[in-house]
Design a protein around this motif. Structure first.
Motif, PDB file in Angstrom:
ATOM      1  N   LEU A  15       0.823  -1.210   0.000  1.00  0.00           N
ATOM      2  CA  LEU A  15       0.000   0.000   0.000  1.00  0.00           C
ATOM      3  C   LEU A  15       0.859   1.262   0.000  1.00  0.00           C
ATOM      4  O   LEU A  15       0.625   2.192  -0.766  1.00  0.00           O
ATOM      5  CB  LEU A  15      -0.909   0.010   1.232  1.00  0.00           C
ATOM      6  N   THR A  16       1.847   1.288   0.869  1.00  0.00           N
ATOM      7  CA  THR A  16       2.697   2.478   0.975  1.00  0.00           C
ATOM      8  C   THR A  16       3.623   2.595  -0.220  1.00  0.00           C
ATOM      9  O   THR A  16       3.901   3.700  -0.701  1.00  0.00           O
ATOM     10  CB  THR A  16       3.526   2.434   2.275  1.00  0.00           C
ATOM     11  N   GLY A  17       4.092   1.445  -0.707  1.00  0.00           N
ATOM     12  CA  GLY A  17       4.987   1.454  -1.858  1.00  0.00           C
ATOM     13  C   GLY A  17       4.369   2.098  -3.078  1.00  0.00           C
ATOM     14  O   GLY A  17       5.072   2.697  -3.904  1.00  0.00           O
ATOM     15  N   GLU A  18       3.045   2.004  -3.201  1.00  0.00           N
ATOM     16  CA  GLU A  18       2.369   2.618  -4.350  1.00  0.00           C
ATOM     17  C   GLU A  18       2.538   4.130  -4.337  1.00  0.00           C
ATOM     18  O   GLU A  18       2.623   4.770  -5.396  1.00  0.00           O
ATOM     19  CB  GLU A  18       0.883   2.244  -4.330  1.00  0.00           C
ATOM     20  N   GLN A  19       2.610   4.729  -3.142  1.00  0.00           N
ATOM     21  CA  GLN A  19       2.829   6.175  -3.066  1.00  0.00           C
ATOM     22  C   GLN A  19       4.219   6.545  -3.564  1.00  0.00           C
ATOM     23  O   GLN A  19       4.402   7.576  -4.219  1.00  0.00           O
ATOM     24  CB  GLN A  19       2.653   6.671  -1.630  1.00  0.00           C
ATOM     25  N   PHE A  20       5.210   5.714  -3.250  1.00  0.00           N
ATOM     26  CA  PHE A  20       6.562   5.962  -3.733  1.00  0.00           C
ATOM     27  C   PHE A  20       6.623   5.783  -5.257  1.00  0.00           C
ATOM     28  O   PHE A  20       7.254   6.571  -5.954  1.00  0.00           O
ATOM     29  CB  PHE A  20       7.547   5.015  -3.052  1.00  0.00           C
ATOM     30  N   GLN A  21       5.971   4.745  -5.750  1.00  0.00           N
ATOM     31  CA  GLN A  21       6.020   4.459  -7.187  1.00  0.00           C
ATOM     32  C   GLN A  21       5.347   5.535  -8.018  1.00  0.00           C
ATOM     33  O   GLN A  21       5.727   5.790  -9.165  1.00  0.00           O
ATOM     34  CB  GLN A  21       5.372   3.098  -7.457  1.00  0.00           C
ATOM     35  N   THR A  22       4.334   6.192  -7.455  1.00  0.00           N
ATOM     36  CA  THR A  22       3.621   7.248  -8.187  1.00  0.00           C
ATOM     37  C   THR A  22       4.140   8.642  -7.826  1.00  0.00           C
ATOM     38  O   THR A  22       3.514   9.644  -8.166  1.00  0.00           O
ATOM     39  CB  THR A  22       2.115   7.171  -7.902  1.00  0.00           C
ATOM     40  N   ASN A  23       5.284   8.688  -7.138  1.00  0.00           N
ATOM     41  CA  ASN A  23       5.932   9.954  -6.764  1.00  0.00           C
ATOM     42  C   ASN A  23       5.029  10.853  -5.912  1.00  0.00           C
ATOM     43  O   ASN A  23       5.039  12.080  -6.038  1.00  0.00           O
ATOM     44  CB  ASN A  23       6.388  10.723  -8.020  1.00  0.00           C
ATOM     45  N   ASN A  24       4.234  10.220  -5.037  1.00  0.00           N
ATOM     46  CA  ASN A  24       3.352  10.977  -4.147  1.00  0.00           C
ATOM     47  C   ASN A  24       3.924  11.136  -2.749  1.00  0.00           C
ATOM     48  O   ASN A  24       3.229  11.604  -1.847  1.00  0.00           O
ATOM     49  CB  ASN A  24       1.977  10.300  -4.075  1.00  0.00           C
ATOM     50  N   VAL A  25       5.161  10.726  -2.552  1.00  0.00           N
ATOM     51  CA  VAL A  25       5.846  10.962  -1.290  1.00  0.00           C
ATOM     52  C   VAL A  25       6.777  12.160  -1.486  1.00  0.00           C
ATOM     53  O   VAL A  25       7.608  12.162  -2.393  1.00  0.00           O
ATOM     54  CB  VAL A  25       6.654   9.723  -0.849  1.00  0.00           C
ATOM     55  N   LYS A  26       6.603  13.179  -0.666  1.00  0.00           N
ATOM     56  CA  LYS A  26       7.420  14.383  -0.786  1.00  0.00           C
ATOM     57  C   LYS A  26       8.615  14.273   0.154  1.00  0.00           C
ATOM     58  O   LYS A  26       8.449  14.171   1.372  1.00  0.00           O
ATOM     59  CB  LYS A  26       6.592  15.627  -0.462  1.00  0.00           C
ATOM     60  N   LYS A  27       9.804  14.303  -0.409  1.00  0.00           N
ATOM     61  CA  LYS A  27      11.029  14.180   0.385  1.00  0.00           C
ATOM     62  C   LYS A  27      11.834  15.474   0.283  1.00  0.00           C
ATOM     63  O   LYS A  27      11.925  16.070  -0.793  1.00  0.00           O
ATOM     64  CB  LYS A  27      11.866  12.997  -0.104  1.00  0.00           C
ATOM     65  N   THR A  28      12.406  15.873   1.391  1.00  0.00           N
ATOM     66  CA  THR A  28      13.262  17.048   1.436  1.00  0.00           C
ATOM     67  C   THR A  28      14.651  16.628   1.900  1.00  0.00           C
ATOM     68  O   THR A  28      14.791  15.926   2.905  1.00  0.00           O
ATOM     69  CB  THR A  28      12.707  18.107   2.407  1.00  0.00           C
ATOM     70  N   TYR A  29      15.643  17.039   1.155  1.00  0.00           N
ATOM     71  CA  TYR A  29      17.038  16.759   1.500  1.00  0.00           C
ATOM     72  C   TYR A  29      17.766  18.075   1.736  1.00  0.00           C
ATOM     73  O   TYR A  29      17.427  19.100   1.138  1.00  0.00           O
ATOM     74  CB  TYR A  29      17.739  16.018   0.358  1.00  0.00           C
TER      75      TYR A  29
END
Length: 264
Positions: free
Chosen positions: A78-92
């Motif tokens: 379920l969570t992996g789908e958010q990563f695959q669709t670029n819906n996880v916002k990451k800040t570096y």
């Protein structure tokens, strides 16, 4: 001999997900590239909480910061789908060579970098993949030190927001715009890396995942998971007097005592 990673700091933990603050120098999981390594974040988190965990993304070995795991295969899917669709916002957060523009978007496709040992069966002729990184300059410094061919040396503190998740994306993109990250042995410049390591007590890749935003896979609530900078990066931020450029949660660790500004 005591291992430096006795326990990993847990920054989020519920019945479905766990996030830890991965230190620089620790692999996420076992790899043929570093066959001599015996400690891995995956196994360490599993042993710490006494149950299996499933990595949802990866951080390069020298990169520190937010590392998120699922606690079951179903939650991982379920969570992996958010990563695959670029819906996880990451800040570096990164320290780079030179003075960058105030902000920008790097839209530069990247050909997948294959490892000779672990990717022998992968498609060697795969086309370059879309890769997009947004960035914003937070602060700058010019040091009266000739590290390379100029009488002074200039550096920028940059927040990077990758829209896609290609391997080494931020490192390769910053090199592409001629502002490589300090401490990057592969994509940076040795003279600057050595200067930071030998004169500024910063002998690591100066890149950290400080924040991750996603939707909780079960409750649907918005999650914002933050990891404070480690002592090495905090030391440098304080020394360069950049701390007012950062939100307090990123400075949440204990600041080490810093020396006065003095350049040899």
């Amino acid at each position: 001999m005591t291992h430096p990673y006795q326990a990993l700091p847990i920054i989020f933990f519920d019945d479905y997900l766990i996030a830890i603050h991965k230190p620089s120098g620790l692999l996420v999981h076992r790899s043929m590239i570093d066959r001599h390594e015996t400690r891995f974040a995956l196994q360490m988190v599993r042993d710490q909480i006494g149950q299996r965990v499933y990595p949802l993304h990866r951080l390069d070995k020298p990169t520190s910061g937010v590392l998120l795991f699922a606690l079951s295969p179903e939650i991982a899917k379920l969570t992996g789908e958010q990563f695959q669709t670029n819906n996880v916002k990451k800040t570096y957060l990164a320290v780079v060579r030179g003075i960058t523009p105030e902000e920008g978007t790097i839209n530069h496709p990247l050909k997948e970098q294959l490892d000779k040992m672990t990717d022998k069966r992968a498609d060697q002729d795969k086309a370059a993949q879309e890769a997009i990184t947004h960035y914003r300059r937070l602060n700058t410094i010019e040091l009266p030190v000739s590290v390379d061919r100029y009488p002074t040396s200039r550096y920028s503190l940059v927040a990077a927001y990758p829209e896609t998740g290609r391997k080494h994306q931020i490192r390769r993109h910053m090199k592409h715009i001629a502002h490589p990250i300090i401490g990057d042995a592969k994509h940076g410049k040795g003279k600057h890396n050595r200067y930071f390591a030998e004169s500024l007590d910063a002998g690591r890749l100066l890149l950290a995942c400080t924040e991750m935003q996603l939707t909780h896979p079960v409750t649907g609530e918005a999650l914002c998971i933050r990891a404070p900078l480690d002592p090495v990066m905090l030391h440098l931020i304080k020394r360069f007097q950049w701390e007012n450029s950062l939100p307090q949660p990123w400075l949440g660790g204990t600041l080490v005592r810093t020396r006065a500004l003095h350049w040899p």
